[in-house]
Design a protein around this motif. Structure first.
Motif, short mmCIF file in Angstrom:
data_model
loop_
_atom_site.label_atom_id
_atom_site.label_comp_id
_atom_site.label_asym_id
_atom_site.label_seq_id
_atom_site.Cartn_x
_atom_site.Cartn_y
_atom_site.Cartn_z
N LYS A 1 -10.08 -3.18 3.69
CA LYS A 1 -10.97 -2.85 2.28
C LYS A 1 -12.54 -2.41 2.94
O LYS A 1 -13.69 -2.59 2.67
CB LYS A 1 -10.93 -4.31 1.89
N HIS B 1 -3.24 0.62 -4.04
CA HIS B 1 -3.00 -0.96 -3.24
C HIS B 1 -2.26 -1.15 -5.20
O HIS B 1 -2.73 -1.85 -6.02
CB HIS B 1 -4.52 -1.11 -3.40
N TYR C 1 1.09 -1.28 0.24
CA TYR C 1 -0.55 -0.55 -0.36
C TYR C 1 1.10 1.18 0.03
O TYR C 1 1.99 1.53 0.53
CB TYR C 1 -0.42 0.20 1.21
N TYR D 1 -6.53 -1.37 4.15
CA TYR D 1 -6.09 -2.72 4.39
C TYR D 1 -7.53 -3.23 4.95
O TYR D 1 -7.77 -4.30 4.23
CB TYR D 1 -5.14 -2.70 5.63
#
Length: 233
Positions: free
Chosen positions: A155, A60, A2, A153
């Motif tokens: 999502k 990402h 990331y 992270y």
């Protein structure tokens, strides 16, 4: 991996952080597969300097190569420095999934509802061995850059700025076309799911599609006899 950037723009500048993040993603895509770019809303408060919305952006990247992190950091840093806007306070952070711990996730959640400091961001980065750097001005962007890592992270926060070819849709389109473009689900807030039909968006504006529990979702609402984009942030 990331990559998060924050505070890269100014009120009078020619572009925002989202556009810069997409430029970084396009550059990275020459060497690594990019899953998408997300935007995350942070706390809006009088004690926090920001331009228009106080949001960061995360790229990402789908790689676990041991040597990728340094290369990704170098690419992002160079693009940011080449497009630096005088008066901005940019920050850059890069982390792998294994570096994102509960402490960083909580930090990201705190950044949505409280005033944080550079000291906390830098201490967290040092303890988690995360590459974090201020690239000009006050360097306050390091605060949001760390926050975005934890938020992305999960999502399950913010919305996509780029994924698949969804940004190429600038008018009404069928639900089937949304699925082909990279959307996983089209639904309303009351739980109704749609697999057919046409969704209407503002002319010239791409759909707002959100990461929700790892799925890419477009929220819609019924207006008279048609489905329209129910904007989420």
């Amino acid at each position: 991996m990331y990559i998060c950037i924050d505070d890269t723009d100014t009120l009078t500048g020619p572009r925002g952080t989202g556009k810069l993040a997409r430029a970084i993603a396009d550059t990275i895509a020459r060497d690594y597969p990019v899953f998408g770019v997300t935007r995350h809303q942070l706390y809006v408060h009088p004690d926090i300097p920001y331009t228009s919305h106080n949001s960061d952006a995360v790229i990402h990247v789908e790689t676990d190569a041991d040597d990728a992190m340094d290369h990704l950091f170098e690419i992002a840093e160079q693009v940011m420095l080449d497009d630096f806007l005088e008066g901005s306070d940019p920050g850059l952070a890069v982390a792998s999934e294994r570096q994102i711990t509960p402490s960083l996730i909580v930090y990201g959640q705190d950044a949505k509802c409280s005033v944080l400091t550079q000291e906390r961001a830098r201490t967290l980065a040092k303890n988690l061995h995360i590459r974090l750097k201020g690239l000009g001005g006050t360097e306050d962007g390091v605060i949001g850059a760390m926050a975005g890592l934890g938020l992305a992270y999960l999502k399950c926060d913010g919305r996509y700025l780029q994924k698949g070819i969804v940004r190429s849709i600038l008018d009404s389109c069928t639900v089937e076309r949304l699925f082909e473009a990279g959307v996983d689900e089209v639904c309303s807030l009351d739980g109704t799911q749609y697999t057919t039909g046409t969704v209407y968006f503002r002319p010239g504006k791409s759909p707002r599609f959100c990461p929700v529990c790892g799925r890419t979702v477009v929220f819609v609402k019924q207006e008279k006899d048609r489905l329209v984009d129910d904007k989420r942030d």
